[in-house]
Scaffold this motif. Sequence first.
Motif, PDB file in Angstrom:
ATOM      1  N   THR A   4      -9.534   1.406   4.841  1.00 50.22           N
ATOM      2  CA  THR A   4      -9.971   1.635   3.464  1.00 50.22           C
ATOM      3  C   THR A   4      -8.910   1.216   2.463  1.00 50.22           C
ATOM      4  N   VAL A   5      -7.651   1.560   2.748  1.00 46.45           N
ATOM      5  CA  VAL A   5      -6.547   1.197   1.856  1.00 46.45           C
ATOM      6  C   VAL A   5      -6.375  -0.319   1.814  1.00 46.45           C
ATOM      7  N   VAL A   6      -6.537  -0.976   2.948  1.00 45.37           N
ATOM      8  CA  VAL A   6      -6.424  -2.437   3.013  1.00 45.37           C
ATOM      9  C   VAL A   6      -7.446  -3.084   2.074  1.00 45.37           C
ATOM     10  N   ALA A   7      -8.684  -2.595   2.123  1.00 45.95           N
ATOM     11  CA  ALA A   7      -9.730  -3.151   1.259  1.00 45.95           C
ATOM     12  C   ALA A   7      -9.470  -2.822  -0.211  1.00 45.95           C
ATOM     13  N   ASP A   8      -9.015  -1.606  -0.487  1.00 44.98           N
ATOM     14  CA  ASP A   8      -8.804  -1.163  -1.868  1.00 44.98           C
ATOM     15  C   ASP A   8      -7.663  -1.918  -2.535  1.00 44.98           C
ATOM     16  N   LEU A   9      -6.589  -2.160  -1.808  1.00 44.07           N
ATOM     17  CA  LEU A   9      -5.410  -2.813  -2.384  1.00 44.07           C
ATOM     18  C   LEU A   9      -5.372  -4.312  -2.102  1.00 44.07           C
ATOM     19  N   ASP A  10      -6.409  -4.830  -1.452  1.00 42.81           N
ATOM     20  CA  ASP A  10      -6.499  -6.256  -1.119  1.00 42.81           C
ATOM     21  C   ASP A  10      -5.241  -6.725  -0.376  1.00 42.81           C
ATOM     22  N   THR A  11      -4.934  -5.998   0.689  1.00 46.96           N
ATOM     23  CA  THR A  11      -3.746  -6.324   1.481  1.00 46.96           C
ATOM     24  C   THR A  11      -4.163  -6.532   2.935  1.00 46.96           C
ATOM     25  N   THR A  12      -3.221  -6.449   3.848  1.00 42.90           N
ATOM     26  CA  THR A  12      -3.506  -6.697   5.263  1.00 42.90           C
ATOM     27  C   THR A  12      -3.155  -5.466   6.098  1.00 42.90           C
ATOM     28  N   VAL A  13      -3.719  -5.405   7.301  1.00 39.01           N
ATOM     29  CA  VAL A  13      -3.395  -4.325   8.223  1.00 39.01           C
ATOM     30  C   VAL A  13      -1.916  -4.369   8.579  1.00 39.01           C
TER      31      VAL A  13
END
Length: 569
Positions: free
Chosen positions: A62-71
């Motif tokens: 969820t955080v990856v999608a919210d902050l547009d980052t990577t695992v």
Amino acid sequence: MSEQRGEQRGEHRGGRHDRQQDGGRNGQQSDRRGTWTVVAILGCAQFVMVLDGTVMNVSISTVVADLDTTVAAMQAAITFYTLTMAAVMLLGAKLGDVWGRRRAFVIGSCVYAVGSLITALSPNVLFLFLGWSVIEGLGAALVIPAIAALVADNYTGRERVTAFAIVGAVSGAAVAAGPLIGGFVTTYFSWRYVFVAEVVIMAGVVVFSRLVTDTSTGRRLRIDVPSVLLSAIGLVALVYGMLQSKTWGWIVPLSPPSVGGAEIAPLGISPTAWLMLLGGILLVLFVRRQRHLSRIGSSPLVHVELFSIRQLRSGLSVLGAQYAVTAGLFFLVPVYLQMTLGLDALETGLKVFPLSVSLVLFSIVGTRLSTRWSPRRIIRVGQLVLVFSALLLLGSVTEDLRHALFAVGMFLAGTALGLLASQLGNVNMSSVDTDQTSEVGGLQGVFQNLGSSLGTALIGSILIGALATSFAAGTASSSLPTEVKAVVAEETQHGVSIVPASEVPKIAERAGLTSEESKTLETVYRNSQLSSLRVALFGLIVVAMLSLLFSRGIPNEVVQSKRQRAAAP
């Protein structure tokens, strides 16, 4: 100087039993601090410190999608949070002596709250990294040693045993409830609310911290910078090496890091081995530096003579082993429930919930048992129950999950951890004098970090190694065409990633396999996951059994209450 150290060591050995019973203080303090408000305040802080890591683990996607980052970026943030605490934990304990323990606790709580606020508001992963991995890690390094020292400072005798049991129960409950809380909040609200709640809790802790009594006063001590650097770099190298072992391999390189396309594996050896070797060398130099400072009359960062106290040495070893088993268990259970069975974060949290209940319950039971049983007996019973619970969990790992057996296994695991939590804090703190409780608090934090890192690394490496072996053997013996077997063997020659079994058909189809071949590969992978989980759980059983060897130095005398001590001749 040597005569003073000799007297101090003699006092450690000869007065250990007395401190076990009255905490090295007179009975007036217990009358003055008999309220449980203090441990409630300290327990709230402890809950937040422990909750942070477990909540983030189930919120990664969820955080990856919210902050547009990577695992990978999120995993780096989680790792760096652990490294920050490992690097400055001993310094945080020493600052408790310099500033006073309550002041260090308040400052650390404020720092932690600021970090949580930055994390909650972070627009990108860099702000999250700054707020969570760095600032919260620095705050935790001040708060964790101070909590242990302040509990020892505010309670004596049986009350101290109970207070440490409460703090231990809170820690365990946070570990177990973290996935449930994180899954619920992330699913129905936002992961950011977890950190907003942390800000509110830590603000309340700061407001009510004036109710916490601190008999220590700030001391003018010179903090030795070379000692800080040696311990920080040494612990970071050791912990980071262990945490990366699952990816890089322990000795033989698996997937080492690369720069410009060139793999970093000096002399064909995994970076893990080199980092751990470097960490070990620096920590040896650190110990020698501390002994030198003691000889010349300067203040060391840690009095390494503390490790000559058998009770403390044994207590810290059992604590480290307990955290290793706990970390290994909480690495394996989500893999099984989420990756193999396909449960979501909330469902996983509900399956783990029996552990939370029994941990809190048996922390209380452990304090009651301490009126009849010695700490050693309670701890050994807890260790044996932990072994038995792992055996039940091993038996529950099937394709469709044996729900009752799994629930009983988790409940007994919580029972074991609750019994251990009810004793270890008091065992460690009662082994030293009042002016050394901050140092022991720091050492507890270090052993918790090392134990957790080692447990995750060791059990994770066993799981991934067994998965690669089992998947290769399963593919080779399957009905898949020879050319497909060759493609799979080539793609997995450097190891097999842990992915949801349900995702394997999609991955296989993207690689050019037919629908039928993809289904066959999914079955092979699912069976391989189950097989590797059983191997890893067996490794966990071995670690739990070996921890029994560490408990020989735990006190074998029943802790007396104030009334019993007053009636004694």
